[in-house]
Design a protein around this motif. Structure first.
Motif, short mmCIF file in Angstrom:
data_model
loop_
_atom_site.label_atom_id
_atom_site.label_comp_id
_atom_site.label_asym_id
_atom_site.label_seq_id
_atom_site.Cartn_x
_atom_site.Cartn_y
_atom_site.Cartn_z
N VAL A 74 34.33 38.14 41.98
CA VAL A 74 35.70 37.66 42.20
C VAL A 74 36.47 37.67 40.87
O VAL A 74 37.62 38.12 40.80
CB VAL A 74 35.70 36.24 42.81
N TYR A 87 35.94 39.58 38.35
CA TYR A 87 36.23 40.98 38.02
C TYR A 87 37.46 41.45 38.79
O TYR A 87 38.36 42.09 38.23
CB TYR A 87 35.02 41.84 38.33
N ALA A 88 37.50 41.10 40.08
CA ALA A 88 38.63 41.53 40.90
C ALA A 88 39.95 40.95 40.41
O ALA A 88 41.02 41.49 40.66
CB ALA A 88 38.40 41.13 42.36
N LEU A 89 39.86 39.81 39.69
CA LEU A 89 41.09 39.15 39.25
C LEU A 89 41.60 39.67 37.92
O LEU A 89 42.67 39.28 37.46
CB LEU A 89 40.86 37.64 39.15
N ILE A 90 40.83 40.57 37.26
CA ILE A 90 41.30 41.13 35.99
C ILE A 90 42.61 41.87 36.25
O ILE A 90 42.72 42.65 37.19
CB ILE A 90 40.28 42.12 35.40
N GLY A 91 43.57 41.61 35.40
CA GLY A 91 44.83 42.33 35.52
C GLY A 91 45.85 41.64 36.40
O GLY A 91 46.99 42.06 36.48
N THR A 92 45.44 40.54 37.10
CA THR A 92 46.43 39.79 37.86
C THR A 92 47.12 38.80 36.92
O THR A 92 46.54 38.38 35.93
CB THR A 92 45.79 38.99 39.01
#
Lengths: 279, 311
Positions: free
Chosen positions: B107, B109-114
């Motif tokens: 999760v 990792y998926a939030l990188i760049g948000t």
């Protein structure tokens, strides 16, 4: 456990995943996490043996027209709110002045204070309760077994959360300079604290207070084993008679805690974006 | 507290110098009360409600019913019943910590760049906080409603797919039934504690790797993962400690069970004589503290290593 305060959210330097990858990860895990919540909602809408769904139980709870057998629940919610308020008061009266004092006058004690405040993370509540039982035996003989005395134990539970929230705020403002400026302009110490330091610490104090409220409202272990009634212990009792009502109240308290933390996050970010940041 | 402490040199050059010099020219005209006394109320509170209970919890393990010193209770930690409790607790905590850490890291990792202040992050932050800290009793309800005997998933699987998840008996109220609820609070906790480590990765490292011709895969394998390893292992330990000390979910699921140590402590506290011994709760508490101390010391060590890359 450091939910409250995170530094100024720097965007990570790592390469971001592609949109498709990001949303598939969040989608799959989000769906898995939504299932139990959906199951709870579905459960509360079930219409007994004949099947089908309706909102009758929700109407019952939301209009406050539950029978007298649920009075224990209302009482328990009252108890939990009293405990939340008392715990926050304890934090503001005992912890915050100590932190300010150590920060300004006794910097060498900072590590000790930090260690003490973070210690409750390493001591499970179930262990603490073994030792709290005799302590509360003495308190009950001296001051009665009112529910309010639990706040002393809860003050210890929220120590790590409150400490982190207030400390990060204290680090972000230049407290020594502010204090010296106020003192050199003739302010007395009470005035310095009330009119200079506390207003500057309001984001940390609010975040610390809210997270303490969330922790106290969710507390079960100590109340249950010391035979005190709070929201969570009452839910377990009600659940044995009428699981539907218990689940509805659990969902509502979950929603309440969610909104509380949403506000904490919002306060925290507002604090970070303030132009007053030094260093 | 009106005098400036004479022996402490001013910490920030010019701003403090005026007060400092006046104090040194007129040495202690008025003896101020030492500021250390201001810490006394807090110290007293912590002594009464943190140090004393902990000391009692650890000490009673060494006392028998009449208050005399004994090693009987501590010896009971070797009893098969207690050993199985600790084994179950440790295995349960380790399994849910590993699964929770992997899913939580995904999760993150998926939030990188948000955007950190964007609505997505606000929602995930708040939801993680609620599930990681508020869980307890509510989680027991949630999983009874989901995979209980009449739970949503149980019924769907049975009616639609013909799968009976309880074919070999109802396991929700035993230790295996705790795995799913525990993962449900471990993943959010991982998101809370691991995301800051991921955010501390410096953009320069990715740029340097790219300039030198490295692919994204190389960056992750040779730079990010080694830098993140101590944080990841530290978070894993924190998750382990979290599951190991958690009580509410298990207690709300079963009112009689004694499969894990916290439930054994409950039994010892409420029935007085578990295994025919008084004060067994103290010995069990001692055992728990030892496990927690090992986990938390390792965590502190790893944290020190992780901090190197987060400056």
């Amino acid at each position: 456990m450091s939910a409250v305060t995170r530094g100024p959210g720097a965007v990570s330097g790592a390469p971001a995943p592609s949109r498709v990858l990001r949303w598939s990860i969040l989608g799959v895990i989000g769906t898995l996490f939504a299932v139990p919540i959906i199951a709870m909602v579905e459960f509360t809408l079930r219409r007994g043996l004949e099947g089908g769904y309706d909102f009758s139980r929700w109407m019952l709870v939301l209009t406050g027209s539950l029978g007298p057998e649920y009075r224990v629940l209302g009482q328990a919610i009252g108890n939990s709110l009293v405990l939340a308020a008392a715990t926050v008061a304890l934090m503001i009266v005992l912890l915050v002045p100590t932190m300010i004092l150590v920060h300004l006058k006794l910097p060498r004690w900072r590590r000790v204070l930090e260690f003490v405040c973070l210690l409750p993370i390493s001591i499970p509540a179930i262990v603490l309760v073994v030792g709290l039982a005799p302590v509360y035996g003495v308190i009950a003989r001296a001051a009665g077994s009112g529910v309010w005395s639990l706040a002393f134990a809860y003050g210890v539970l929220v120590l790590p959360f409150a400490y982190r929230a207030v400390q990060s705020n204290l680090d972000a403002i230049d407290a020594p300079t502010l204090t010296e400026a106020a003192r050199s302009l003739g302010a007395s110490w009470p005035v310095v604290i009330a009119r200079v330091l506390l207003p500057n610490l309001r984001t940390g104090l609010l975040a610390g207070a809210f997270i303490s409220v969330a922790v106290v409202l969710g507390e079960f272990t100590i109340a249950s084993l010391l035979n005190r009634q709070n929201l969570q212990t009452a839910l377990v009792i009600v659940q044995k008679d009428d699981p539907f009502i218990a689940v509805i109240v659990a969902l509502l308290s979950l929603l309440f805690a969610f909104l509380l933390l949403l506000v904490i996050g919002w306060i925290g970010r507002a604090g970070v974006n303030r132009p007053r940041r030094t260093s | 507290m009106t005098t400036v402490e004479p022996r402490r040199p001013a910490r920030r050059g010019s701003t403090g110098s005026r007060g400092e010099s006046s104090a040194s020219t007129a040495p202690t005209r008025r003896r101020a009360i030492s500021p250390a006394w201001g810490v006394a109320p807090f110290a007293l509170y912590v002594a009464l409600f943190l140090a004393l209970p902990t000391a009692i919890a650890l000490g009673t393990g060494f006392l028998d019913g009449d208050g005399a010193f004994t090693l009987d209770n501590v010896a009971a930690l070797g009893d098969p019943f207690v050993v199985s409790g600790f084994t179950t607790s440790i295995v349960l905590s380790a399994v849910t910590a590993i699964i929770g850490a992997v899913l939580g890291a995904l999760v993150c990792y998926a939030l990188i760049g948000t955007r950190p202040e964007g609505p997505l992050r606000s929602m995930i932050d708040a939801a993680s906080g609620v599930l990681a800290q508020f869980g307890g009793v509510m989680l027991a309800f949630a999983f009874v409603a989901t995979i209980g005997i009449q739970g949503l998933i149980t019924v769907q699987l049975r009616d639609v797919f013909g799968i009976d998840i309880f074919a070999d008996g109802v396991w929700l109220y035993e230790a295996p039934g705790l795995v799913l609820p525990y993962i449900y609070f471990q993943v959010p906790l991982m998101v809370i504690i691991f995301l800051p480590a991921l955010e501390a990765l410096k953009p320069q490292w990715a740029e340097a790797a790219a300039t030198l011709g490295g692919t994204t895969a190389t960056y992750w394998r040779r730079i990010a993962l080694p830098v993140l390893a101590p944080s990841f292992l530290g978070s894993l330990l924190l998750l382990f400690a979290n599951a190991f000390s958690s009580y509410a979910t298990a207690a709300a699921l079963t009112s009689q069970g004694q499969s894990i140590v916290p439930l054994q402590i409950r039994a010892a506290l409420t029935s007085e004589t578990l295994l025919g011994r008084e004060n067994l709760a103290g010995a069990l508490a001692l055992g728990m503290i030892v496990v927690m101390a090992v986990a938390m010391s390792l965590y502190a060590l790893l944290q020190r290593r992780a901090a190197r890359w987060q400056r």
